[in-house]
Design a protein around this motif. Sequence first.
Motif, short mmCIF file in Angstrom:
data_model
loop_
_atom_site.label_atom_id
_atom_site.label_comp_id
_atom_site.label_asym_id
_atom_site.label_seq_id
_atom_site.Cartn_x
_atom_site.Cartn_y
_atom_site.Cartn_z
N PRO A 1 31.55 11.05 58.64
CA PRO A 1 31.97 12.07 57.69
C PRO A 1 32.94 13.09 58.33
N ARG A 2 33.76 13.68 57.50
CA ARG A 2 34.71 14.70 57.95
C ARG A 2 33.97 15.79 58.72
N LEU A 3 32.76 16.12 58.29
CA LEU A 3 31.99 17.17 58.94
C LEU A 3 31.85 16.92 60.44
N PHE A 4 31.66 15.67 60.83
CA PHE A 4 31.46 15.37 62.25
C PHE A 4 32.70 15.69 63.08
N LYS A 5 33.85 15.79 62.43
CA LYS A 5 35.09 16.09 63.17
C LYS A 5 35.38 17.58 63.24
N ASN A 15 21.35 16.03 67.29
CA ASN A 15 21.68 16.38 65.92
C ASN A 15 20.75 15.63 64.97
N PHE A 16 20.25 16.36 63.97
CA PHE A 16 19.40 15.82 62.92
C PHE A 16 20.28 15.67 61.68
N ASP A 17 20.61 14.45 61.32
CA ASP A 17 21.56 14.16 60.25
C ASP A 17 20.82 13.80 58.97
N ARG A 61 11.17 17.02 70.15
CA ARG A 61 12.37 17.69 70.67
C ARG A 61 13.15 18.25 69.48
N PRO A 62 12.88 19.48 69.07
CA PRO A 62 13.60 20.03 67.93
C PRO A 62 15.12 19.94 68.13
N ALA A 63 15.82 19.70 67.05
CA ALA A 63 17.26 19.47 67.10
C ALA A 63 18.04 20.74 67.41
N ASP A 64 19.12 20.57 68.13
CA ASP A 64 20.05 21.67 68.42
C ASP A 64 20.89 21.97 67.19
N THR A 65 21.22 20.91 66.42
CA THR A 65 22.03 21.04 65.22
C THR A 65 21.45 20.15 64.13
N ALA A 66 21.80 20.48 62.89
CA ALA A 66 21.49 19.62 61.75
C ALA A 66 22.74 19.54 60.90
N THR A 67 22.97 18.38 60.33
CA THR A 67 24.11 18.21 59.44
C THR A 67 23.63 17.71 58.09
N VAL A 68 24.24 18.26 57.04
CA VAL A 68 23.96 17.88 55.67
C VAL A 68 25.33 17.68 55.02
N TYR A 99 25.02 22.67 59.67
CA TYR A 99 26.38 22.57 59.15
C TYR A 99 26.33 21.77 57.86
N ILE A 100 26.93 22.32 56.80
CA ILE A 100 26.81 21.72 55.48
C ILE A 100 28.19 21.60 54.83
#
Length: 152
Positions: A1-5, A15-17, A61-68, A99-100
């Motif tokens: 996804p564009r978000l990953f860039k 990252n928790f996606d 291991r809780p995530a450093d980031t999450a993406t939606v 990040y959403i």
Amino acid sequence: PRLFKIVPWQPDTLNFDIGGGRYDLGTEYLKDCHKVDNVIYDPYNRSRLHNEWTLSVVAKRPADTATVSNVLNIIEDLPTRLEILDVAKRCLKPGGYVYITVYEGDGTGIGKVTKHNTYQSNRKLESYLEEIQAIFPNAHIDKGRKIVAQKE
């Protein structure tokens, strides 16, 4: 996804996606290009066993980031959208970022079923901010046209 860039990834993080789909292209991209481990949670495109495994990873291991990415716009009801955001928050470590992004469709804000028999809300990114702030009070839209929030 564009978000990953457009996320400022840090190497050796997790990252928790949420809603990452059935394929591992994003996971491979993050590993190869940014040295980020990515686990996908997607109740619609992954097996129950896979999703349980993903939740067990972030429990240890809780995530450093999450993406939606392009998920909130395909869910018609507010309680389900809030539950997704709550899952993101629970799986993040304190100080972690979510990040959403959303697909705005035709931008009319009039939701409808698409030709592929899926729902599309057609809402602008800004229209999600208030509901996201119900879970992440410090959520804001950054110049990269994504919503960013930090778990307190």
